[in-house]
Write an enzyme that holds these catalytic residues in place. Structure first.
Site, short mmCIF file in Angstrom:
data_model
loop_
_atom_site.label_atom_id
_atom_site.label_comp_id
_atom_site.label_asym_id
_atom_site.label_seq_id
_atom_site.Cartn_x
_atom_site.Cartn_y
_atom_site.Cartn_z
N HIS A 1 0.83 -1.21 0.00
CA HIS A 1 0.00 0.00 0.00
C HIS A 1 0.86 1.25 0.00
CE1 HIS A 1 -3.14 2.89 0.76
NE2 HIS A 1 -2.49 3.35 1.80
N HIS B 1 0.88 5.53 -2.01
CA HIS B 1 0.29 6.53 -2.90
C HIS B 1 1.47 7.20 -3.60
CE1 HIS B 1 -3.79 6.73 -0.89
NE2 HIS B 1 -3.08 6.26 0.11
N GLU C 1 -8.85 5.61 -7.13
CA GLU C 1 -9.51 6.11 -5.93
C GLU C 1 -10.81 6.83 -6.30
OE1 GLU C 1 -7.75 7.71 -1.87
OE2 GLU C 1 -7.44 9.13 -3.50
N HIS D 1 -12.49 5.53 -1.27
CA HIS D 1 -11.49 6.15 -0.40
C HIS D 1 -11.60 5.69 1.06
CE1 HIS D 1 -10.12 9.59 2.21
NE2 HIS D 1 -9.02 9.30 1.55
N HIS E 1 -9.16 2.40 2.68
CA HIS E 1 -8.70 2.85 3.99
C HIS E 1 -9.85 2.67 4.99
CE1 HIS E 1 -6.75 5.38 0.84
NE2 HIS E 1 -5.65 5.14 1.54
N GLU F 1 -8.76 3.65 10.39
CA GLU F 1 -7.40 4.15 10.52
C GLU F 1 -7.21 5.01 11.76
OE1 GLU F 1 -4.09 6.71 7.90
OE2 GLU F 1 -6.09 6.30 7.07
N ASP G 1 2.33 3.27 3.19
CA ASP G 1 1.55 4.46 2.91
C ASP G 1 2.44 5.39 2.09
OD1 ASP G 1 -0.68 6.17 2.88
OD2 ASP G 1 -1.17 5.67 4.93
#
Length: 349
Positions: free
Chosen positions: A46, A48, A121, A158, A185, A188, A292
């Site tokens: 995972h 971005h 996303e 998202h 996600h 979290e 992340d």
């Protein structure tokens, strides 16, 4: 295995096993210590990549969301390339990337030499837009699936609070019927739980500050229970983070076949807490590992995620999280170190 070793002859592995046994079989071989672990190429399950150019942030989860919004112009193909280059330097065996802009998905499909999944996303809380958004997403995914590159496409609603229930159900239906993997996600931050259970908390500041529609009609459920009620959980879904969960919720995830990715350094840096590893392992749900983004983690090396937890979680669990479990989450075949494996395919930690 604990205290394992490899016998290297030339540029290939000749044998593997417990170090004590190998020393007896090869008594004349010089012993070279290589750190804490020897593994196949690790997987970053995972990230971005398009946030690579956004400055590194430490603070609250809600302030981090604002930080990302404020630096939205930095989410470019150039940033994604910078992140992809870092993954190549680290020699990862695969990656999972949540991508905000469709054109960056197309860029990854065209240019990435590394295997993985690019998850488009989706953020849309207006239920009136559900049909149109779902139609547009399905069209894009179907078109992209025809590409024959190293990266395949997936879908990422998202968060449970940033996609309307109507749209979320439609996206899950698309994923199930067409075989697109889902990554989302979930659970979290305590801010997320507070918003979804009570409709209050710091996240309510975001629509006020940026002129978005206010968060209304909270479901009154924690994120995992909400997804369970909507029928979202299942083997098609990978939950990222899964920090704010209780034992019943972990059971829900395990029994549904939902997969999980942990991002421990990002969770620590955004004051989210830490995933309850003991609960997940109790119910035989072994997470994968991700970093992340570079905006919430100091680098994209999942080995550093494992080392961050090295004294708190069984090292063998962490090695599996960074290798076998990561490949499984992304639908890739996991390599093994066996007799004949090139030394170049072995990573030391």
């Amino acid at each position: 295995m604990l205290n394992g070793g490899l016998v290297v002859v030339g540029q290939h592995i000749a044998a593997t096993g417990p170090l004590t046994d190998l020393r007896k079989t090869y008594p004349q071989a010089p012993l070279v210590h290589k750190g804490k672990a020897l593994t196949p190429p690790v997987v970053n399950a995972h990230t971005h990549l398009d946030l690579t150019a956004v400055p590194y942030f430490r603070g609250s989860y809600t302030d981090f969301i604002k930080h990302v919004i404020d630096h939205g112009s930095k989410r470019t193909e150039e940033a994604a390339l910078q992140g992809l280059n870092e993954l190549q330097t680290l020699r990862v065996g695969g990656f999972g990337d949540i991508v905000y802009r469709p054109e960056i998905v197309e860029w990854l499909l065209e240019h990435s030499p590394l295997p993985g999944v690019a998850y488009l996303e989706v953020i849309q809380r207006n239920p009136a837009q559900a049909d149109e958004v779902a139609r547009r997403v399905a069209h894009r995914l179907t078109k992209w699936r025809k590409r024959n590159g190293a990266v395949r496409v997936g879908l990422s609603p998202h968060t449970p609070y940033n996609v309307s229930p109507a749209l979320l159900k439609k996206l899950v239906e698309i994923a199930r019927l067409e075989g697109f993997p889902l990554q989302m996600h979930v659970a979290e931050s305590p801010d997320e739980t507070l918003l979804m259970t009570q409709g209050t908390g710091p996240l309510q500041e975001i629509p006020l500050q940026y002129g978005f529609a206010a968060y209304e009609n909270p479901p009154g459920l924690t994120p995992v229970r909400y997804l369970a009620e909507l029928g979202v959980l299942g083997p098609h879904l990978t939950v990222v983070h899964g920090v704010r969960v209780d034992e019943e919720e972990v059971q829900m995830l395990a029994q549904s076949g939902t997969k999980v990715v942990a991002c421990p350094r990002s969770n620590e840096g955004l004051a989210c807490g830490q995933m309850p590893w003991a609960l997940y392992l109790k119910h035989r749900l072994e997470p994968a590992l991700g970093t992340d983004s570079r905006s919430s983690s100091p680098d994209l090396d999942v080995r550093n995620e494992a080392l961050f937890l090295w004294e708190r979680v069984d090292p063998r669990v962490l090695v599996r999280a960074a290798t076998r479990n990561g490949y499984r989450v992304l639908g890739l075949e996991a390599p093994r170190i066996t007799r004949g494996t090139p030394v170049s395919q072995v990573q030391s930690w």
